[in-house]
Design an enzyme around this catalytic site. Structure first.
Site, PDB file in Angstrom:
ATOM      1  N   ASP A   8      44.502 131.783   2.139  1.00 41.77           N
ATOM      2  CA  ASP A   8      44.505 131.150   3.458  1.00 41.77           C
ATOM      3  C   ASP A   8      45.311 129.847   3.342  1.00 41.77           C
ATOM      4  O   ASP A   8      45.980 129.599   2.332  1.00 41.77           O
ATOM      5  CB  ASP A   8      43.074 130.951   3.977  1.00 41.77           C
ATOM      6  CG  ASP A   8      42.298 129.870   3.237  1.00 41.77           C
ATOM      7  OD1 ASP A   8      42.807 129.323   2.226  1.00 41.77           O
ATOM      8  OD2 ASP A   8      41.170 129.563   3.659  1.00 41.77           O
ATOM      9  N   CYS A  65      41.438 130.591  -1.763  1.00 44.39           N
ATOM     10  CA  CYS A  65      41.060 129.826  -0.572  1.00 44.39           C
ATOM     11  C   CYS A  65      40.611 128.452  -1.072  1.00 44.39           C
ATOM     12  O   CYS A  65      40.967 128.050  -2.183  1.00 44.39           O
ATOM     13  CB  CYS A  65      40.003 130.545   0.269  1.00 44.39           C
ATOM     14  SG  CYS A  65      38.358 130.703  -0.452  1.00 44.39           S
ATOM     15  N   THR A  67      37.529 127.319  -1.859  1.00 49.29           N
ATOM     16  CA  THR A  67      36.538 127.420  -2.935  1.00 49.29           C
ATOM     17  C   THR A  67      36.643 128.702  -3.749  1.00 49.29           C
ATOM     18  O   THR A  67      36.069 128.788  -4.830  1.00 49.29           O
ATOM     19  CB  THR A  67      35.116 127.409  -2.326  1.00 49.29           C
ATOM     20  OG1 THR A  67      35.019 128.526  -1.420  1.00 49.29           O
ATOM     21  CG2 THR A  67      34.842 126.108  -1.579  1.00 49.29           C
ATOM     22  N   HIS A  98      32.458 142.401 -18.564  1.00 48.37           N
ATOM     23  CA  HIS A  98      31.142 142.943 -18.195  1.00 48.37           C
ATOM     24  C   HIS A  98      31.130 143.622 -16.829  1.00 48.37           C
ATOM     25  O   HIS A  98      30.379 144.578 -16.631  1.00 48.37           O
ATOM     26  CB  HIS A  98      30.095 141.827 -18.190  1.00 48.37           C
ATOM     27  CG  HIS A  98      29.756 141.326 -19.558  1.00 48.37           C
ATOM     28  ND1 HIS A  98      28.639 140.552 -19.816  1.00 48.37           N
ATOM     29  CD2 HIS A  98      30.394 141.478 -20.753  1.00 48.37           C
ATOM     30  CE1 HIS A  98      28.597 140.257 -21.111  1.00 48.37           C
ATOM     31  NE2 HIS A  98      29.655 140.804 -21.705  1.00 48.37           N
ATOM     32  N   HIS A 133      27.909 148.352 -20.146  1.00 48.93           N
ATOM     33  CA  HIS A 133      28.343 147.803 -18.848  1.00 48.93           C
ATOM     34  C   HIS A 133      28.798 148.899 -17.888  1.00 48.93           C
ATOM     35  O   HIS A 133      28.775 148.698 -16.678  1.00 48.93           O
ATOM     36  CB  HIS A 133      29.453 146.782 -19.061  1.00 48.93           C
ATOM     37  CG  HIS A 133      29.055 145.678 -20.000  1.00 48.93           C
ATOM     38  ND1 HIS A 133      28.035 144.802 -19.708  1.00 48.93           N
ATOM     39  CD2 HIS A 133      29.517 145.334 -21.228  1.00 48.93           C
ATOM     40  CE1 HIS A 133      27.882 143.959 -20.714  1.00 48.93           C
ATOM     41  NE2 HIS A 133      28.768 144.252 -21.655  1.00 48.93           N
TER      42      HIS A 133
END
Ligand code: RB5
Length: 144
Positions: A8, A65, A67, A98, A133
């Site tokens: 963004d 973005c 965060t 994982h 996993h």
């Protein structure tokens, strides 16, 4: 690998920087926008990258973005996507080893260019460990 990238307005500048960095590592980059710092809605660009990866046009995705969180929440709505917000090196490697994460999300308001490069390289070069996993990732797929 072919890597779909998106951002963004908050992530635009870091996305532009990381495009060049990915190319120096030998990857091919498909830029799905945004293409300026004009204010936009991050789910639109998260969806574009997520659909590109889920549809097999790209092997991995990178979305930036402010965060890294909003784009991960949005990308994870698309079946087949395991998007991980990694603003440090430990989660960058573990999300691949994982969780078999196929989309990396970064917070441009959290990490600088140098750390973002190291996180991106670590994510793109780390491999899924499978083994125990595999069963857990299969249970994630079963939720779709
Ligand atoms: C935009 O201001 C900001 O909300 C966005 O970039 C992102 O951080 C959302 O999670």
């Amino acid at each position: 690998m072919k890597i779909a990238v998106g951002a963004d307005h908050a992530g635009y500048a870091l996305k532009e920087h990381l495009k060049g960095f990915l190319e120096t590592l030998g990857h091919r980059v498909s830029d799905l926008g945004a293409f300026s710092e004009e204010s936009v809605d991050y789910p639109d660009f998260a969806a574009a990258v997520a659909r590109s990866v889920a549809g097999g046009e790209a092997e991995r995705g990178l979305i930036v973005c402010g965060t890294g969180i909003g784009v991960a929440i949005a990308a994870n709505k698309v079946d087949g996507i395991r998007a991980a917000t990694c603003n440090d090196l430990f989660t960058a490697s573990k999300s691949r080893e994982h969780n078999d994460a196929n989309v990396l999300t970064l917070g441009a308001r959290i990490v600088g260019e140098g750390l973002a490069e190291d996180i991106t390289r670590t994510f793109m070069e780390s491999s899924f460990e499978a083994g125990r996993h595999e069963r857990r990732v299969e249970k994630i797929r079963a939720l779709e």
